[in-house]
Every structure is written in structure tokens, then in C-alpha cells.
Design an enzyme around this catalytic site. Structure first.
Site, PDB file in Angstrom:
ATOM      1  N   ILE A 113       5.759  -8.315  -6.809  1.00  0.00           N
ATOM      2  CA  ILE A 113       6.043  -6.940  -7.224  1.00  0.00           C
ATOM      3  C   ILE A 113       7.508  -6.640  -6.932  1.00  0.00           C
ATOM      4  CG2 ILE A 113       5.425  -4.491  -6.881  1.00  0.00           C
ATOM      5  CD1 ILE A 113       3.042  -6.110  -7.930  1.00  0.00           C
TER       6      ILE A 113
ATOM      7  N   TYR B  37       2.257 -16.044   6.746  1.00  0.00           N
ATOM      8  CA  TYR B  37       2.015 -14.902   5.850  1.00  0.00           C
ATOM      9  C   TYR B  37       0.682 -15.080   5.114  1.00  0.00           C
ATOM     10  CZ  TYR B  37       3.150 -11.388   2.228  1.00  0.00           C
ATOM     11  OH  TYR B  37       3.152 -10.303   1.377  1.00  0.00           O
TER      12      TYR B  37
ATOM     13  N   ASN C  89      -0.649  -0.727   4.765  1.00  0.00           N
ATOM     14  CA  ASN C  89       0.245  -1.381   3.810  1.00  0.00           C
ATOM     15  C   ASN C  89       1.449  -2.037   4.480  1.00  0.00           C
ATOM     16  OD1 ASN C  89       1.854  -1.526   1.134  1.00  0.00           O
ATOM     17  ND2 ASN C  89       3.082  -0.131   2.394  1.00  0.00           N
TER      18      ASN C  89
ATOM     19  N   ILE D  49       5.907  -0.448  -2.337  1.00  0.00           N
ATOM     20  CA  ILE D  49       4.539  -0.117  -2.756  1.00  0.00           C
ATOM     21  C   ILE D  49       4.013   1.108  -1.998  1.00  0.00           C
ATOM     22  CG2 ILE D  49       2.143  -0.945  -2.685  1.00  0.00           C
ATOM     23  CD1 ILE D  49       3.342  -3.830  -3.088  1.00  0.00           C
TER      24      ILE D  49
ATOM     25  N   THR E 102      10.035  -5.027  -5.351  1.00  0.00           N
ATOM     26  CA  THR E 102      10.301  -4.171  -4.183  1.00  0.00           C
ATOM     27  C   THR E 102      11.417  -4.809  -3.357  1.00  0.00           C
ATOM     28  OG1 THR E 102       8.914  -5.262  -2.519  1.00  0.00           O
ATOM     29  CG2 THR E 102       7.787  -3.707  -4.000  1.00  0.00           C
TER      30      THR E 102
ATOM     31  N   LYS F  29      -2.663 -12.749   5.424  1.00  0.00           N
ATOM     32  CA  LYS F  29      -3.258 -12.052   4.279  1.00  0.00           C
ATOM     33  C   LYS F  29      -4.692 -12.547   4.012  1.00  0.00           C
ATOM     34  CE  LYS F  29       0.247  -9.366   3.246  1.00  0.00           C
ATOM     35  NZ  LYS F  29       0.168  -7.908   3.384  1.00  0.00           N
TER      36      LYS F  29
HETATM   37  P1  NDP Z   1       8.903  -3.213   1.310  1.00  0.00           P
HETATM   38  O1  NDP Z   1       9.780  -4.067   2.152  1.00  0.00           O
HETATM   39  O2  NDP Z   1       9.498  -2.333   0.277  1.00  0.00           O
HETATM   40  O3  NDP Z   1       7.959  -2.321   2.240  1.00  0.00           O
HETATM   41  C1  NDP Z   1       7.449  -2.773   3.455  1.00  0.00           C
HETATM   42  C2  NDP Z   1       7.074  -1.543   4.242  1.00  0.00           C
HETATM   43  O4  NDP Z   1       6.451  -1.936   5.474  1.00  0.00           O
HETATM   44  C3  NDP Z   1       8.284  -0.703   4.591  1.00  0.00           C
HETATM   45  O5  NDP Z   1       7.944   0.638   4.454  1.00  0.00           O
HETATM   46  C4  NDP Z   1       8.533  -1.050   6.047  1.00  0.00           C
HETATM   47  O6  NDP Z   1       9.166   0.030   6.701  1.00  0.00           O
HETATM   48  C5  NDP Z   1       7.106  -1.262   6.522  1.00  0.00           C
HETATM   49  N1  NDP Z   1       7.027  -2.065   7.726  1.00  0.00           N
HETATM   50  C6  NDP Z   1       7.341  -3.368   7.892  1.00  0.00           C
HETATM   51  N2  NDP Z   1       7.121  -3.736   9.167  1.00  0.00           N
HETATM   52  C7  NDP Z   1       6.658  -2.632   9.802  1.00  0.00           C
HETATM   53  C8  NDP Z   1       6.263  -2.363  11.130  1.00  0.00           C
HETATM   54  N3  NDP Z   1       6.298  -3.291  12.105  1.00  0.00           N
HETATM   55  N4  NDP Z   1       5.836  -1.121  11.444  1.00  0.00           N
HETATM   56  C9  NDP Z   1       5.798  -0.147  10.493  1.00  0.00           C
HETATM   57  N5  NDP Z   1       6.166  -0.339   9.230  1.00  0.00           N
HETATM   58  C10 NDP Z   1       6.594  -1.575   8.895  1.00  0.00           C
HETATM   59  O7  NDP Z   1       7.883  -4.229   0.648  1.00  0.00           O
HETATM   60  P2  NDP Z   1       6.567  -4.025  -0.226  1.00  0.00           P
HETATM   61  O8  NDP Z   1       6.402  -2.639  -0.660  1.00  0.00           O
HETATM   62  O9  NDP Z   1       6.604  -5.099  -1.212  1.00  0.00           O
HETATM   63  O10 NDP Z   1       5.439  -4.393   0.850  1.00  0.00           O
HETATM   64  C11 NDP Z   1       4.313  -3.591   1.119  1.00  0.00           C
HETATM   65  C12 NDP Z   1       3.108  -4.466   1.326  1.00  0.00           C
HETATM   66  O11 NDP Z   1       2.829  -5.160   0.109  1.00  0.00           O
HETATM   67  C13 NDP Z   1       3.238  -5.545   2.409  1.00  0.00           C
HETATM   68  O12 NDP Z   1       2.062  -5.605   3.174  1.00  0.00           O
HETATM   69  C14 NDP Z   1       3.392  -6.816   1.591  1.00  0.00           C
HETATM   70  O13 NDP Z   1       2.950  -7.949   2.297  1.00  0.00           O
HETATM   71  C15 NDP Z   1       2.528  -6.504   0.396  1.00  0.00           C
HETATM   72  N6  NDP Z   1       2.793  -7.354  -0.761  1.00  0.00           N
HETATM   73  C16 NDP Z   1       3.991  -7.258  -1.432  1.00  0.00           C
HETATM   74  C17 NDP Z   1       4.238  -8.085  -2.514  1.00  0.00           C
HETATM   75  C18 NDP Z   1       5.520  -8.033  -3.282  1.00  0.00           C
HETATM   76  O14 NDP Z   1       5.740  -8.897  -4.139  1.00  0.00           O
HETATM   77  N7  NDP Z   1       6.416  -7.087  -3.050  1.00  0.00           N
HETATM   78  C19 NDP Z   1       3.229  -9.053  -2.963  1.00  0.00           C
HETATM   79  C20 NDP Z   1       2.014  -9.055  -2.199  1.00  0.00           C
HETATM   80  C21 NDP Z   1       1.821  -8.230  -1.144  1.00  0.00           C
HETATM   81  P3  NDP Z   1      10.257  -0.184   7.884  1.00  0.00           P
HETATM   82  O15 NDP Z   1      11.110  -1.323   7.492  1.00  0.00           O
HETATM   83  O16 NDP Z   1      10.936   1.141   7.960  1.00  0.00           O
HETATM   84  O17 NDP Z   1       9.441  -0.476   9.101  1.00  0.00           O
END
Ligand code: NDP
Length: 257
Positions: free
Chosen positions: A182, A149, A86, A17, A184, A153
Site C-alpha cells: 500500500i 515481520y 494498526n 492506513i 504509505t 503478522k
Molecule cells: P505508516 O508508517 O504510514 O504508519 C505506521 C503507523 O504506526 C504510524 O502511525 C506510526 O506512528 C505507528 N507506529 C509505529 N510504531 C509504533 C509504536 N511503537 N507505537 C505507536 N505507534 C507506532 O505505515 P502504514 O500505514 O503502511 O502501516 C500501518 C499498518 O499497516 C502496519 O501495521 C503495517 O504493518 C501494515 N501494513 C502495511 C502495508 C503497506 O504496504 N504499507 C502492507 C501490509 C501491512 P509513529 O511513527 O508516530 O509512532
């Protein structure tokens, strides 16, 4: 172009996202600073974003590292107009087998990390900026196995309202985008193989009134709305991007005759 001359920070902008939103923001004229931990993914994202993107390694649970990245981003692109907090991780904590380590990690990333991202960004934020926090349907759906989680949230939606009160004097808006499931990498093993992905998509589709898994662009476009002046009078709100899963669950295919 809806974000011309605007500067944005997106934490977790190297995947899913966050990356979709970063690409959309750049296409809409913004300069975008993204953070994440995985350097390879950051490099790949930087290439995709081009000269209006800056990818910086920073762990959202490390306050000093986040502050340093925000400072560096603001020095390169100017003060921030948009923050999309995010970065997040899944991480199950089912009753009976959850460990304190995982519980703390999920809260530390998804709740504490979000608070300190906003606090660290404050000195670099322009007045009338827009802050968007990433929530989740899990804050209200009671999905088993996700106490930490879901609590994080739910905390995010509470914090958004408090931050909106605190920052309104500067004209800064704080809203939440709350995605349903979503497509991802976050889903890990559930979508690791084409077969698993198909089964997962089917399960989600059955319990979603609009009958499908959401795509990253569904969320990115909602974040664009909240980031832009199109939502200039929207303050302290939470927009669910979930195909109706929270508002009208009985409309899901699984309940249709
Ligand atoms: P991804 O796993 O694709 O993305 C997660 C992102 O968060 C990555 O860029 C990761 O980068 C970063 N991240 C995780 N931990 C850390 C950290 N400690 N410091 C810095 N960056 C961090 O998943 P999504 O795109 O799905 O998730 C994005 C957001 O959307 C989250 O907050 C998730 O809870 C929320 N969400 C997602 C849903 C879904 O179905 N996919 C549903 C509802 C909410 P890196 O690993 O390089 O640190």
C-alpha cells in the site's frame, strides 16, 4: 453514516492506513482516538480530524502508556465500540545479518504491542464491539528478508482467531485486514524519490493481478466494513486487500503472455 455515535481507537493513527481510516471513520460519524509516537504528526492529524478526533502520544510497546491513552480516550469520548490495532513497523531481518535488537523490536511492535493494545482496551470496550487487527500478505507470501515481520503478522492472524473465541461471549468480533503493498510512508527509501517511487510502483504492479499498488482508502474502506454492523456476523476472519496477490498470483501481469 455508518458509525454514528460510535467511538473508535486507532493505534498508529497519525500516518498512512491508520490516518486514512481515522478520517473515514470521522466522516462516517464516529469519534476517534488515535495514537502514535511522533507528536508533530499527531498534531497534524488532530487538525485534520477536527473536534471528533483526539490524538494521544503513546508507544504501542509501552503497555502502561497504551493503557493511559485508552483510559484518557474513553474518558473523553465514552467507551469504545471499535479498536483498530494498526500500529506497526517494517524492519528487515534477513538471514545472515539480522540483529536480535531489530528482531525483538519488530515482534514487540507488530505482535506483542497488538496483543496488549487489545488487552488494555478490554475494560473500556462495549459489548458487541468490533476489533480489527492489521495483518499483512507477508504472513503467507514468503518474501525474503522479513522473518520477524512475517512471523509477527502470522501471529496476528492466529491471535485474532483465539481472541474471537475468547470474546464471542460478549458479542465482540475480532477480524484481520491483511493489506498487500500500500502507498504509505512505511516503504521509506523504496519510495523516497519520485524515481524510486515509480520503480517501486512498477514492480508491485507487475506482481499484482489487479496491476497496481494499493491505496490507503482501499484498506480504510475494508476496515470500515469490519468495524460497522455491515459485518455483524463476520467473526475471526482475515480479509486480504491486496489486488489478488495472495489468492491468484498467476493472474499477475508478469505471468501474462
Ligand atoms: P505508516 O508508517 O504510514 O504508519 C505506521 C503507523 O504506526 C504510524 O502511525 C506510526 O506512528 C505507528 N507506529 C509505529 N510504531 C509504533 C509504536 N511503537 N507505537 C505507536 N505507534 C507506532 O505505515 P502504514 O500505514 O503502511 O502501516 C500501518 C499498518 O499497516 C502496519 O501495521 C503495517 O504493518 C501494515 N501494513 C502495511 C502495508 C503497506 O504496504 N504499507 C502492507 C501490509 C501491512 P509513529 O511513527 O508516530 O509512532
Amino acid at each position: 453514516m455508518r458509525l454514528k455515535e460510535k467511538t473508535a481507537l486507532i493505534t498508529g493513527g497519525n500516518s498512512g492506513i491508520g490516518l486514512a481510516t481515522a478520517k473515514l471513520f470521522v466522516a462516517e460519524g464516529a469519534r476517534v482516538v488515535i495514537t502514535g509516537r511522533n507528536r508533530q504528526a499527531l498534531e497534524a492529524a488532530a487538525k485534520e480530524l477536527g473536534p471528533n478526533g483526539l490524538a494521544l502520544a503513546a508507544d504501542a510497546t509501552d503497555i502502561a502508556a497504551s493503557e493511559a491513552a485508552i483510559k484518557q480516550g474513553a474518558e473523553k469520548f465514552g467507551k469504545l465500540d471499535i479498536v483498530f490495532a494498526n500500529a506497526g513497523i517494517a524492519g528487515g531481518t534477513p538471514l545472515g545479518s539480522a540483529t536480535p535488537e531489530v528482531f525483538e523490536q519488530v515482534i514487540g511492535t507488530n505482535l506483542t504491542g497488538v496483543f496488549f493494545t487489545v488487552q488494555s482496551a478490554l475494560p473500556y470496550l462495549n459489548d458487541n464491539a468490533s476489533i480489527i487487527l492489521n495483518g499483512s500478505v507477508i504472513s503467507v507470501l514468503g518474501i525474503p528478508g522479513y522473518s520477524a515481520y512475517g512471523a509477527a503478522k502470522a501471529g496476528v492472524r492466529a491471535m485474532a482467531r483465539i481472541m474471537a473465541s475468547e470474546l464471542s461471549p460478549r458479542g465482540i468480533r475480532v477480524n484481520v485486514v491483511a493489506p498487500g503493498a500500500i502507498h504509505t510512508p512505511m516503504w521509506g527509501p523504496a519510495t523516497a524519490t519520485p524515481e524510486a517511487e515509480k520503480a517501486f510502483e512498477k514492480r508491485i504492479a507487475l506482481s499484482t493481478p489487479l496491476g497496481r499498488l494499493g491505496e490507503t482508502d482501499h484498506v480504510a474502506k475494508t476496515v470500515l466494513f469490519l468495524a460497522s454492523d455491515d459485518s455483524a456476523h463476520v467473526q475471526g476472519q482475515e480479509i486480504f486487500v491486496d489486488g489478488g496477490a495472495v489468492a491468484s498470483p498467476s493472474g499477475a501481469p508478469i505471468y501474462r503472455g
